[in-house]
Scaffold this motif. Sequence first.
Motif, PDB file in Angstrom:
ATOM      1  N   SER A 425     -17.705  -4.218  -3.903  1.00 20.14           N
ATOM      2  CA  SER A 425     -17.663  -3.293  -5.044  1.00 20.14           C
ATOM      3  C   SER A 425     -18.152  -3.968  -6.313  1.00 20.14           C
ATOM      4  O   SER A 425     -18.914  -3.378  -7.102  1.00 20.14           O
ATOM      5  N   TYR A 426     -17.728  -5.200  -6.558  1.00 24.11           N
ATOM      6  CA  TYR A 426     -18.138  -5.939  -7.759  1.00 24.11           C
ATOM      7  C   TYR A 426     -19.649  -6.163  -7.772  1.00 24.11           C
ATOM      8  O   TYR A 426     -20.307  -5.986  -8.808  1.00 24.11           O
ATOM      9  N   VAL A 427     -20.210  -6.553  -6.638  1.00 22.38           N
ATOM     10  CA  VAL A 427     -21.657  -6.788  -6.545  1.00 22.38           C
ATOM     11  C   VAL A 427     -22.428  -5.508  -6.831  1.00 22.38           C
ATOM     12  O   VAL A 427     -23.454  -5.526  -7.528  1.00 22.38           O
ATOM     13  N   CYS A 428     -21.933  -4.391  -6.331  1.00 19.27           N
ATOM     14  CA  CYS A 428     -22.611  -3.103  -6.549  1.00 19.27           C
ATOM     15  C   CYS A 428     -22.601  -2.676  -8.012  1.00 19.27           C
ATOM     16  O   CYS A 428     -23.504  -1.962  -8.470  1.00 19.27           O
ATOM     17  N   LEU A 429     -21.581  -3.112  -8.775  1.00 18.30           N
ATOM     18  CA  LEU A 429     -21.464  -2.690 -10.182  1.00 18.30           C
ATOM     19  C   LEU A 429     -22.350  -3.486 -11.125  1.00 18.30           C
ATOM     20  O   LEU A 429     -22.603  -3.046 -12.254  1.00 18.30           O
ATOM     21  N   ILE A 430     -22.828  -4.645 -10.694  1.00 18.67           N
ATOM     22  CA  ILE A 430     -23.594  -5.530 -11.577  1.00 18.67           C
ATOM     23  C   ILE A 430     -24.840  -4.847 -12.131  1.00 18.67           C
ATOM     24  O   ILE A 430     -25.181  -5.009 -13.316  1.00 18.67           O
ATOM     25  N   SER A 431     -25.528  -4.074 -11.321  1.00 17.01           N
ATOM     26  CA  SER A 431     -26.799  -3.464 -11.737  1.00 17.01           C
ATOM     27  C   SER A 431     -26.624  -2.137 -12.467  1.00 17.01           C
ATOM     28  O   SER A 431     -27.601  -1.550 -12.932  1.00 17.01           O
ATOM     29  N   ILE A 432     -25.397  -1.633 -12.589  1.00 20.96           N
ATOM     30  CA  ILE A 432     -25.143  -0.351 -13.259  1.00 20.96           C
ATOM     31  C   ILE A 432     -24.788  -0.603 -14.720  1.00 20.96           C
ATOM     32  O   ILE A 432     -23.958  -1.460 -15.034  1.00 20.96           O
ATOM     33  N   GLN A 433     -25.391   0.165 -15.631  1.00 20.32           N
ATOM     34  CA  GLN A 433     -25.197  -0.068 -17.061  1.00 20.32           C
ATOM     35  C   GLN A 433     -24.166   0.861 -17.693  1.00 20.32           C
ATOM     36  O   GLN A 433     -23.354   0.439 -18.500  1.00 20.32           O
ATOM     37  N   HIS A 434     -24.184   2.127 -17.331  1.00 19.48           N
ATOM     38  CA  HIS A 434     -23.326   3.113 -17.994  1.00 19.48           C
ATOM     39  C   HIS A 434     -21.883   2.960 -17.524  1.00 19.48           C
ATOM     40  O   HIS A 434     -21.612   2.890 -16.327  1.00 19.48           O
ATOM     41  N   VAL A 435     -20.942   2.923 -18.485  1.00 14.98           N
ATOM     42  CA  VAL A 435     -19.541   2.672 -18.137  1.00 14.98           C
ATOM     43  C   VAL A 435     -18.952   3.776 -17.261  1.00 14.98           C
ATOM     44  O   VAL A 435     -18.132   3.515 -16.369  1.00 14.98           O
ATOM     45  N   TRP A 436     -19.348   5.038 -17.512  1.00 11.10           N
ATOM     46  CA  TRP A 436     -18.855   6.134 -16.673  1.00 11.10           C
ATOM     47  C   TRP A 436     -19.253   5.900 -15.218  1.00 11.10           C
ATOM     48  O   TRP A 436     -18.431   6.016 -14.315  1.00 11.10           O
ATOM     49  N   LEU A 437     -20.514   5.562 -15.024  1.00  7.43           N
ATOM     50  CA  LEU A 437     -21.010   5.338 -13.662  1.00  7.43           C
ATOM     51  C   LEU A 437     -20.363   4.111 -13.033  1.00  7.43           C
ATOM     52  O   LEU A 437     -20.094   4.096 -11.826  1.00  7.43           O
ATOM     53  N   GLN A 438     -20.120   3.082 -13.829  1.00  7.16           N
ATOM     54  CA  GLN A 438     -19.470   1.884 -13.302  1.00  7.16           C
ATOM     55  C   GLN A 438     -18.071   2.197 -12.774  1.00  7.16           C
ATOM     56  O   GLN A 438     -17.693   1.764 -11.681  1.00  7.16           O
ATOM     57  N   VAL A 439     -17.314   2.931 -13.553  1.00  5.93           N
ATOM     58  CA  VAL A 439     -15.946   3.269 -13.149  1.00  5.93           C
ATOM     59  C   VAL A 439     -15.948   4.161 -11.911  1.00  5.93           C
ATOM     60  O   VAL A 439     -15.267   3.877 -10.913  1.00  5.93           O
ATOM     61  N   ILE A 440     -16.722   5.234 -11.958  1.00  5.26           N
ATOM     62  CA  ILE A 440     -16.736   6.198 -10.840  1.00  5.26           C
ATOM     63  C   ILE A 440     -17.295   5.556  -9.577  1.00  5.26           C
ATOM     64  O   ILE A 440     -16.720   5.679  -8.485  1.00  5.26           O
ATOM     65  N   THR A 441     -18.410   4.839  -9.713  1.00  7.61           N
ATOM     66  CA  THR A 441     -19.025   4.193  -8.548  1.00  7.61           C
ATOM     67  C   THR A 441     -18.112   3.123  -7.964  1.00  7.61           C
ATOM     68  O   THR A 441     -17.966   3.022  -6.739  1.00  7.61           O
ATOM     69  N   GLY A 442     -17.498   2.327  -8.841  1.00 11.73           N
ATOM     70  CA  GLY A 442     -16.593   1.281  -8.374  1.00 11.73           C
ATOM     71  C   GLY A 442     -15.435   1.842  -7.567  1.00 11.73           C
ATOM     72  O   GLY A 442     -15.081   1.324  -6.508  1.00 11.73           O
ATOM     73  N   ILE A 443     -14.845   2.937  -8.075  1.00 11.25           N
ATOM     74  CA  ILE A 443     -13.709   3.561  -7.377  1.00 11.25           C
ATOM     75  C   ILE A 443     -14.143   4.133  -6.029  1.00 11.25           C
ATOM     76  O   ILE A 443     -13.484   3.930  -4.996  1.00 11.25           O
ATOM     77  N   ILE A 444     -15.272   4.853  -6.019  1.00 13.66           N
ATOM     78  CA  ILE A 444     -15.739   5.486  -4.776  1.00 13.66           C
ATOM     79  C   ILE A 444     -16.076   4.442  -3.711  1.00 13.66           C
ATOM     80  O   ILE A 444     -15.664   4.555  -2.547  1.00 13.66           O
ATOM     81  N   ILE A 445     -16.834   3.414  -4.110  1.00 16.32           N
ATOM     82  CA  ILE A 445     -17.230   2.379  -3.142  1.00 16.32           C
ATOM     83  C   ILE A 445     -16.007   1.652  -2.600  1.00 16.32           C
ATOM     84  O   ILE A 445     -15.859   1.446  -1.388  1.00 16.32           O
ATOM     85  N   TYR A 446     -15.102   1.261  -3.495  1.00 14.70           N
ATOM     86  CA  TYR A 446     -13.927   0.500  -3.069  1.00 14.70           C
ATOM     87  C   TYR A 446     -13.060   1.322  -2.112  1.00 14.70           C
ATOM     88  O   TYR A 446     -12.679   0.841  -1.031  1.00 14.70           O
ATOM     89  N   ILE A 447     -12.716   2.537  -2.517  1.00 17.04           N
ATOM     90  CA  ILE A 447     -11.825   3.367  -1.688  1.00 17.04           C
ATOM     91  C   ILE A 447     -12.467   3.667  -0.331  1.00 17.04           C
ATOM     92  O   ILE A 447     -11.794   3.608   0.711  1.00 17.04           O
ATOM     93  N   SER A 448     -13.763   3.964  -0.349  1.00 19.45           N
ATOM     94  CA  SER A 448     -14.457   4.271   0.909  1.00 19.45           C
ATOM     95  C   SER A 448     -14.427   3.073   1.851  1.00 19.45           C
ATOM     96  O   SER A 448     -14.129   3.210   3.055  1.00 19.45           O
ATOM     97  N   LEU A 449     -14.736   1.891   1.315  1.00 21.09           N
ATOM     98  CA  LEU A 449     -14.721   0.684   2.139  1.00 21.09           C
ATOM     99  C   LEU A 449     -13.319   0.381   2.668  1.00 21.09           C
ATOM    100  O   LEU A 449     -13.139   0.067   3.860  1.00 21.09           O
ATOM    101  N   TYR A 450     -12.332   0.492   1.792  1.00 27.24           N
ATOM    102  CA  TYR A 450     -10.960   0.138   2.178  1.00 27.24           C
ATOM    103  C   TYR A 450     -10.465   1.021   3.324  1.00 27.24           C
ATOM    104  O   TYR A 450      -9.937   0.518   4.328  1.00 27.24           O
ATOM    105  N   PHE A 451     -10.651   2.322   3.180  1.00 26.24           N
ATOM    106  CA  PHE A 451     -10.142   3.220   4.215  1.00 26.24           C
ATOM    107  C   PHE A 451     -10.998   3.199   5.476  1.00 26.24           C
ATOM    108  O   PHE A 451     -10.487   3.392   6.582  1.00 26.24           O
TER     109      PHE A 451
END
Length: 474
Positions: A425-451
């Motif tokens: 999740s952290y690696v995926c967020l490095i290339s994203i600039q907008h904070v909204w997208l960082q938060v939403i993308t980080g949550i979606i990627i993390y939760i999807s991977l975890y479950f």
Amino acid sequence: MPSTTNGVIWSAIERFSVQGVSFLLGIVIARLVTPGEYGLIAMLAIFMAIAQSFIDSGFGNALIQKTDRNEVDYSTVFYFNIVISAILYGVLYFCAPLIARFYNQPELTSVTRWIGLNLIFISFSVVQRTRLNIDLNFKLQAKVSLAAVIISGIAGITMAYHGWGVWALVFQSLSNNLLSTIFLWASAKWHPMLLFSIDSFKRLFSFGSKLLASGLLHTIYLNLYSLVIGKFYNAEDVGFYNRAYTISQYPSTNIVMIVTRAIYPVQCAHQDDDKWLEQHFLGYLRMTCFIVFPLMTLLAVIAKPLVLLVLTEKWLSAAELISILSLAYMWYPVMVINNQMLNVKGRSDLFFKLEIIKKIFAVIILFATLPFGVVWLCWGVVAYNLFDMLLTIVFTKKVIPTTYISQFHSLKLILLNVTFSSVISYVCLISIQHVWLQVITGIIIYISLYFLICRVLKLKELVFILDFMHHRLA
């Protein structure tokens, strides 16, 4: 066990409805006041927390642990709380100028005298809440606390919006505790008898006094950071640290509180059945960590964009502190669930001895990291929490047959899962600039991977949760 499950559900509803609303209202107020104004209240946290520990004096847990409790016990604790709160408020009132001089903040004299009234308000509700906890009646607590939080929160926001600054925080705190106490008295249908038993006090205090001493050590440690930062740095740094602490410990502390206060009365009812306690211990531990570990590591990953999005740029210095402290408090369930077994077995003496050893180590770490800044202080908290967890397991082994290997084995798949999910999740967020997208993308990627990993590994905790939700919705 249906009663335990139902208790956990209503404990969760009460805790997250109240704490969730309080948390959100606190964020709104934080946007309206400065970190320095927020820091003024945080500077008083250690004095208020110590005083509040004396008000309860461990009697709440002592009443729960005592299987033959009666109305005399309840009334004795009630009157003790009232008297001790009045004494403590008097001490705080007259010491207010000294506190203000210690921090070199003259405004703290009047702030301390007003916010200290919370001690009086809280003392009237300790026994009511304890009785509701014993009955696993978290539904009533949810209604009472939520109403108080909403009303006081709206009042605090209104005052902050109109420029009242620190006094908005003071009024919000006072009105919340006063309203909560009034609503409890109106709803709980319990009133004290006109008596005080010395024998009852002695019996309860023999158990509760050790918990009081242990609680004081822990309370002083938790709030010592705000005191030290306020003394050696400034009010703004206290504000950053305190906001980071509040956010980072929120998921872990509240979830653990939900579980432990629901299972504690049940465990105490089986305190002489070692086989039952041993069977359920690892189950409670795994289920709690299954929920807490991913939440804490996710928070560490998205801390910076989350702060920018929710608290605005003026609070950005708190982001790194949140990430670090999240790694510290992810171990909170392991510490507390192990610790609780000492109380269940009536070994408050071991509990107290454990606290002394841990807090000596904690103070050494605190002053060793103090010269290097607030960030290093937070890394010191991580080191302490790891030490706390390892030492606590040693003491738990004295009352139930558990080992490092058995507990690590039960948690290893969850730990591997959160580590992998966090890194990706952290690696995926490095290339994203907008904070909204960082938060939403980080949550979606993390939760999807975890479950997804949970499904692949067929972790029984996920199966239990899905089955439970299915039966509830069916």
